[in-house]
Design an enzyme around this catalytic site. Sequence first.
Site, mmCIF file in Angstrom:
data_model
loop_
_atom_site.group_PDB
_atom_site.id
_atom_site.type_symbol
_atom_site.label_atom_id
_atom_site.label_comp_id
_atom_site.label_asym_id
_atom_site.label_seq_id
_atom_site.Cartn_x
_atom_site.Cartn_y
_atom_site.Cartn_z
ATOM 1 N N CYS A 24 -2.089 16.191 -24.539
ATOM 2 C CA CYS A 24 -3.450 16.923 -24.471
ATOM 3 C C CYS A 24 -3.316 18.200 -23.821
ATOM 4 O O CYS A 24 -4.242 19.106 -23.829
ATOM 5 C CB CYS A 24 -4.341 15.911 -23.908
ATOM 6 S SG CYS A 24 -4.394 16.062 -22.146
ATOM 7 N N GLN A 37 0.635 -1.020 -0.076
ATOM 8 C CA GLN A 37 0.095 0.038 -0.228
ATOM 9 C C GLN A 37 0.914 1.240 0.025
ATOM 10 O O GLN A 37 0.492 2.444 -0.088
ATOM 11 C CB GLN A 37 -0.798 0.025 1.259
ATOM 12 C CG GLN A 37 -1.836 -1.094 1.217
ATOM 13 C CD GLN A 37 -2.355 -1.475 2.985
ATOM 14 O OE1 GLN A 37 -1.911 -2.094 3.485
ATOM 15 N NE2 GLN A 37 -3.517 -0.911 2.632
ATOM 16 N N HIS A 87 -1.599 1.287 -4.446
ATOM 17 C CA HIS A 87 -1.773 2.878 -4.549
ATOM 18 C C HIS A 87 -1.102 3.646 -5.181
ATOM 19 O O HIS A 87 -0.944 4.796 -5.022
ATOM 20 C CB HIS A 87 -1.717 3.231 -2.998
ATOM 21 C CG HIS A 87 -3.007 2.641 -1.839
ATOM 22 N ND1 HIS A 87 -2.811 2.947 -0.572
ATOM 23 C CD2 HIS A 87 -3.819 1.880 -2.041
ATOM 24 C CE1 HIS A 87 -3.839 2.180 -0.228
ATOM 25 N NE2 HIS A 87 -4.631 1.337 -1.030
ATOM 26 N N ASN A 119 3.206 -6.626 13.195
ATOM 27 C CA ASN A 119 2.738 -5.538 13.391
ATOM 28 C C ASN A 119 3.105 -4.781 14.907
ATOM 29 O O ASN A 119 3.405 -5.724 15.706
ATOM 30 C CB ASN A 119 1.313 -5.502 13.384
ATOM 31 C CG ASN A 119 0.719 -5.028 11.800
ATOM 32 O OD1 ASN A 119 1.379 -4.187 11.432
ATOM 33 N ND2 ASN A 119 -0.123 -5.645 11.490
ATOM 34 N N CYS A 153 -1.232 11.921 -16.420
ATOM 35 C CA CYS A 153 -2.212 13.178 -17.060
ATOM 36 C C CYS A 153 -3.685 13.229 -16.160
ATOM 37 O O CYS A 153 -4.089 12.132 -16.393
ATOM 38 C CB CYS A 153 -2.275 13.385 -18.742
ATOM 39 S SG CYS A 153 -3.451 14.697 -18.935
HETATM 40 ZN ZN LIG Z 1 -3.200 14.176 -21.422
#
Ligand SMILES: [Zn+2]
Length: 262
Positions: free
Chosen positions: A164, A106, A124, A227, A132
């Site tokens: 873009c 994670q 994650h 843990n 983008c």
């Molecule tokens: Zn883009």
Amino acid sequence: MAIIKAIDEISLPRLCKVSSCVVMTGAGVSAESGIPTFRDAQTGLWSRFNLQELATPEGFEANPRRVWEWYEYRRRIIKKASPNPAHYALVRLEGLFPKEFWLITQNIDGLHASAGSKNVIELHGNIFRNKCFRCSAPVELAEDVAGSAELQKREEIPPRCPRCGGNVRPDVVWFNEPLPGECIDKSIKHSSRCKAFFVVGTSAAVYPAAQLPTVARRAGACLVEINTEPTPVTDYADFTILGKAGEILPKLVERMEQFSVT
Ligand SMILES: [Zn+2]
């Protein structure tokens, strides 16, 4: 509950006489490298903002520059960190399972790969990758290009997508965003097939990561938890050892290595 006091109480045959192993890691492993959690990193000027403002698509749309700078700040902290003994022990653990080993993390800091782990699934995302916001294309940025004096002069923060023109964002999973489906599918598949499953430095309290140890347990895997304090996993783990991963894992892996050669 099966909290044990010493690693020699762990049944080595159940861990070593199998061919497949999955490890799930979380913030506790990064913390031992000195990486603060999201909330702990919110010091100084960053303490004024809430999660919604710093780590959601909506927060990015509202103020892309602020979110980008927050992640730049965290990248700078993470860049100074190095893998700790837990990361290196997991590299050695991978060596014990040449047929099938997966490390599901994670954490977004990339330290498992830096240490040398090969089969890593980053649930994650990774804070050093970018994509983008508009077209989702991966965007490669020159080292430290973001936040550089030149960019600040041009006021291009965040940088622009070369395809873009959309804003570039870190390739991490934000709150209100689904986890990458491909990563989840792979994680569930490997967890349901493995015979040994380790939970390290994570309370595994948040779905869907929370599902993985239960999937493995139901499929008959030996479940080992490391843990610093009991978690929901402790209720059904075969073995729970309380303590720092960087102290326990190297000893446990060493015992497994010795057992495997005998
Ligand atoms: Zn883009």
